[in-house]
Design a protein around this motif. Structure first.
Motif, PDB file in Angstrom:
ATOM      1  N   HIS A  97       6.777  14.671   8.362  1.00  0.00           N
ATOM      2  CA  HIS A  97       6.629  14.608   6.914  1.00  0.00           C
ATOM      3  C   HIS A  97       5.157  14.601   6.517  1.00  0.00           C
ATOM      4  O   HIS A  97       4.257  14.387   7.342  1.00  0.00           O
ATOM      5  CB  HIS A  97       7.321  13.357   6.358  1.00  0.00           C
ATOM      6  N   THR A  98       4.935  14.790   5.217  1.00  0.00           N
ATOM      7  CA  THR A  98       3.565  14.865   4.713  1.00  0.00           C
ATOM      8  C   THR A  98       2.840  13.520   4.759  1.00  0.00           C
ATOM      9  O   THR A  98       1.626  13.472   4.575  1.00  0.00           O
ATOM     10  CB  THR A  98       3.559  15.375   3.263  1.00  0.00           C
ATOM     11  N   ASN A  99       3.562  12.427   5.001  1.00  0.00           N
ATOM     12  CA  ASN A  99       2.889  11.128   5.121  1.00  0.00           C
ATOM     13  C   ASN A  99       2.356  10.883   6.528  1.00  0.00           C
ATOM     14  O   ASN A  99       1.878   9.796   6.832  1.00  0.00           O
ATOM     15  CB  ASN A  99       3.838   9.986   4.712  1.00  0.00           C
ATOM     16  N   THR A 100       2.431  11.905   7.384  1.00  0.00           N
ATOM     17  CA  THR A 100       1.847  11.810   8.732  1.00  0.00           C
ATOM     18  C   THR A 100       0.360  12.112   8.640  1.00  0.00           C
ATOM     19  O   THR A 100      -0.076  13.262   8.714  1.00  0.00           O
ATOM     20  CB  THR A 100       2.533  12.802   9.697  1.00  0.00           C
ATOM     21  N   THR A 101      -0.428  11.071   8.443  1.00  0.00           N
ATOM     22  CA  THR A 101      -1.864  11.213   8.277  1.00  0.00           C
ATOM     23  C   THR A 101      -2.594  11.067   9.609  1.00  0.00           C
ATOM     24  O   THR A 101      -1.992  10.736  10.638  1.00  0.00           O
ATOM     25  CB  THR A 101      -2.387  10.139   7.309  1.00  0.00           C
ATOM     26  N   LYS A 102      -3.892  11.307   9.562  1.00  0.00           N
ATOM     27  CA  LYS A 102      -4.724  11.096  10.745  1.00  0.00           C
ATOM     28  C   LYS A 102      -4.619   9.641  11.215  1.00  0.00           C
ATOM     29  O   LYS A 102      -4.521   9.365  12.420  1.00  0.00           O
ATOM     30  CB  LYS A 102      -6.171  11.452  10.432  1.00  0.00           C
ATOM     31  N   ALA A 103      -4.608   8.710  10.264  1.00  0.00           N
ATOM     32  CA  ALA A 103      -4.523   7.292  10.612  1.00  0.00           C
ATOM     33  C   ALA A 103      -3.210   6.975  11.322  1.00  0.00           C
ATOM     34  O   ALA A 103      -3.176   6.193  12.279  1.00  0.00           O
ATOM     35  CB  ALA A 103      -4.656   6.432   9.354  1.00  0.00           C
ATOM     36  N   VAL A 104      -2.116   7.585  10.865  1.00  0.00           N
ATOM     37  CA  VAL A 104      -0.806   7.365  11.495  1.00  0.00           C
ATOM     38  C   VAL A 104      -0.829   7.825  12.944  1.00  0.00           C
ATOM     39  O   VAL A 104      -0.355   7.114  13.843  1.00  0.00           O
ATOM     40  CB  VAL A 104       0.296   8.117  10.719  1.00  0.00           C
ATOM     41  N   LEU A 105      -1.391   9.005  13.182  1.00  0.00           N
ATOM     42  CA  LEU A 105      -1.442   9.529  14.549  1.00  0.00           C
ATOM     43  C   LEU A 105      -2.348   8.682  15.431  1.00  0.00           C
ATOM     44  O   LEU A 105      -2.067   8.503  16.627  1.00  0.00           O
ATOM     45  CB  LEU A 105      -1.906  10.983  14.527  1.00  0.00           C
ATOM     46  N   GLU A 106      -3.422   8.166  14.846  1.00  0.00           N
ATOM     47  CA  GLU A 106      -4.307   7.292  15.619  1.00  0.00           C
ATOM     48  C   GLU A 106      -3.596   6.008  16.013  1.00  0.00           C
ATOM     49  O   GLU A 106      -3.696   5.547  17.159  1.00  0.00           O
ATOM     50  CB  GLU A 106      -5.562   6.980  14.804  1.00  0.00           C
ATOM     51  N   VAL A 107      -2.849   5.416  15.065  1.00  0.00           N
ATOM     52  CA  VAL A 107      -2.091   4.199  15.374  1.00  0.00           C
ATOM     53  C   VAL A 107      -1.021   4.502  16.419  1.00  0.00           C
ATOM     54  O   VAL A 107      -0.824   3.741  17.367  1.00  0.00           O
ATOM     55  CB  VAL A 107      -1.451   3.614  14.098  1.00  0.00           C
ATOM     56  N   ASP A 148       0.859  -1.185   0.000  1.00  0.00           N
ATOM     57  CA  ASP A 148       0.000   0.000   0.000  1.00  0.00           C
ATOM     58  C   ASP A 148       0.894   1.233   0.000  1.00  0.00           C
ATOM     59  O   ASP A 148       1.484   1.590   1.028  1.00  0.00           O
ATOM     60  CB  ASP A 148      -0.921   0.005   1.218  1.00  0.00           C
ATOM     61  N   ALA A 149       1.015   1.865  -1.147  1.00  0.00           N
ATOM     62  CA  ALA A 149       1.899   3.019  -1.281  1.00  0.00           C
ATOM     63  C   ALA A 149       1.359   4.249  -0.561  1.00  0.00           C
ATOM     64  O   ALA A 149       2.077   5.245  -0.423  1.00  0.00           O
ATOM     65  CB  ALA A 149       2.124   3.341  -2.758  1.00  0.00           C
ATOM     66  N   THR A 150       0.109   4.196  -0.085  1.00  0.00           N
ATOM     67  CA  THR A 150      -0.435   5.326   0.671  1.00  0.00           C
ATOM     68  C   THR A 150      -0.127   5.210   2.156  1.00  0.00           C
ATOM     69  O   THR A 150      -0.358   6.160   2.909  1.00  0.00           O
ATOM     70  CB  THR A 150      -1.958   5.426   0.483  1.00  0.00           C
ATOM     71  N   ALA A 151       0.366   4.066   2.587  1.00  0.00           N
ATOM     72  CA  ALA A 151       0.715   3.877   4.001  1.00  0.00           C
ATOM     73  C   ALA A 151       2.012   4.616   4.313  1.00  0.00           C
ATOM     74  O   ALA A 151       2.889   4.766   3.461  1.00  0.00           O
ATOM     75  CB  ALA A 151       0.862   2.394   4.321  1.00  0.00           C
ATOM     76  N   SER A 152       2.145   5.048   5.537  1.00  0.00           N
ATOM     77  CA  SER A 152       3.326   5.810   5.945  1.00  0.00           C
ATOM     78  C   SER A 152       4.570   4.948   6.029  1.00  0.00           C
ATOM     79  O   SER A 152       5.690   5.424   5.829  1.00  0.00           O
ATOM     80  CB  SER A 152       3.082   6.451   7.317  1.00  0.00           C
ATOM     81  N   SER A 153       4.384   3.665   6.321  1.00  0.00           N
ATOM     82  CA  SER A 153       5.518   2.818   6.658  1.00  0.00           C
ATOM     83  C   SER A 153       5.110   1.357   6.632  1.00  0.00           C
ATOM     84  O   SER A 153       3.920   1.036   6.664  1.00  0.00           O
ATOM     85  CB  SER A 153       6.030   3.171   8.062  1.00  0.00           C
ATOM     86  N   ALA A 154       6.110   0.498   6.600  1.00  0.00           N
ATOM     87  CA  ALA A 154       5.834  -0.929   6.745  1.00  0.00           C
ATOM     88  C   ALA A 154       5.270  -1.218   8.124  1.00  0.00           C
ATOM     89  O   ALA A 154       4.446  -2.124   8.292  1.00  0.00           O
ATOM     90  CB  ALA A 154       7.113  -1.733   6.500  1.00  0.00           C
TER      91      ALA A 154
END
Length: 283
Positions: A140-150, A98-104
């Motif tokens: 970075h710009t890949n810090t999404t709402k989902a990343v912060l929730e996780v 998933d290229a939209t995910a921030s990380s593995a």
């Protein structure tokens, strides 16, 4: 890659699996606080395992374990790829990409959650390291709402963001700071393309008493120069130079350049390697 791999190992062990983690390059010492860090192996024979999982790496040949193409090795029974990069060519096997995910690590979290595996403090710590490092400490710009929730869930499970920040970012040796100074001293700006570059040689590393791992993070400092479209940091390795590319410009896609050079990555962060004989470093 280190955080995601160790978290997956811990999760699979709760299912009764015997798991080894292998990386060709020794992981950086600053991550030695992670569980099972010292059990990471530097060698790997795929034929010894029923299943192999490529974590944070989309192409079998890019693991560095083999000089032949990926189809000429002794395959394990199953191969799984877990990655968040745009993949240029597909390695045979099952792909969870998933290229939209921030990380593995973000993907591994979702996988463990779907399996119903309890996220322990150790697993949470490994995953939070992966989230933090791949998002530039959530800058970075890949810090999404989902990343912060996780990240919030992982902290609730016992992961200490302050401890991770101290080990991964804050603690720097004098030698490492000298190397960062060398990187900044050698920066050049291409006025036509508005790109900043810096290249570090083995001589630079030796004179500073450091290694390439000590370059981790300095490219983000280069990126703080105002109104720069992209930054490029080159570093000399055994038989090649590796080039890391970063941008925060909305109109720039550094992964396209990396792909042209045989590398890959994300729109905002990518890399490629080139043989030494193709590199000319200006005085």
């Amino acid at each position: 890659a280190v955080g995601a791999s160790l978290a997956l190992k811990l999760g699979l062990q709760t299912l009764g699996k015997t798991v080894d983690v292998a990386m060709l390059d020794a992981p950086p010492d600053r991550l030695s606080f992670l569980p099972h860090f010292f059990n990471i192996q530097g060698e790997f024979a795929p034929g010894d395992f029923d299943t192999a999982v490529l974590v944070d790496c989309g192409d079998w040949s890019r693991t560095g374990f083999f000089t032949d193409t990926e189809l000429n090795i002794d395959w394990p029974q199953n191969l799984i790829v877990v990655d968040h990069h745009k993949i240029q060519k597909l390695t045979p096997g099952v792909h969870i990409v998933d290229a939209t995910a921030s990380s593995a690590s973000e993907l591994i979290y979702y996988i463990l959650e779907q399996w119903g595996i309890v996220i322990t403090k150790d697993i949470a710590t490994c995953l939070l390291v992966g989230l933090s490092t791949d998002t530039g400490s959530f800058q970075h710009t890949n810090t999404t709402k989902a990343v912060l929730e996780v990240a919030g869930i992982l902290m609730e499970k016992g992961a200490s963001l302050s401890k991770i920040t101290r080990y991964v970012y804050a603690d720097k040796t004098i030698a490492r700071l000298k190397l960062w100074g060398r990187v900044l001293q050698k920066m050049q700006r291409n006025r036509r393309w508005n790109v900043i570059t810096s290249v570090i040689t083995k001589q630079d590393l030796d004179e500073c008493g450091t290694n390439v791992d000590d370059l981790e993070g300095v490219i983000d400092l280069m990126r703080t120069v105002p109104r720069v479209k992209a930054v490029v940091l080159g570093s000399e390795r055994e038989n090649e130079f590796k080039f890391s590319l970063r941008t925060e410009d909305a109109e720039v896609d550094v992964s396209r350049l990396a792909a042209l050079m045989g590398g890959g990555g994300h729109i905002k962060a990518a890399s490629f390697a080139a043989p030494k004989e193709n590199i000319v470093i200006p005085d």
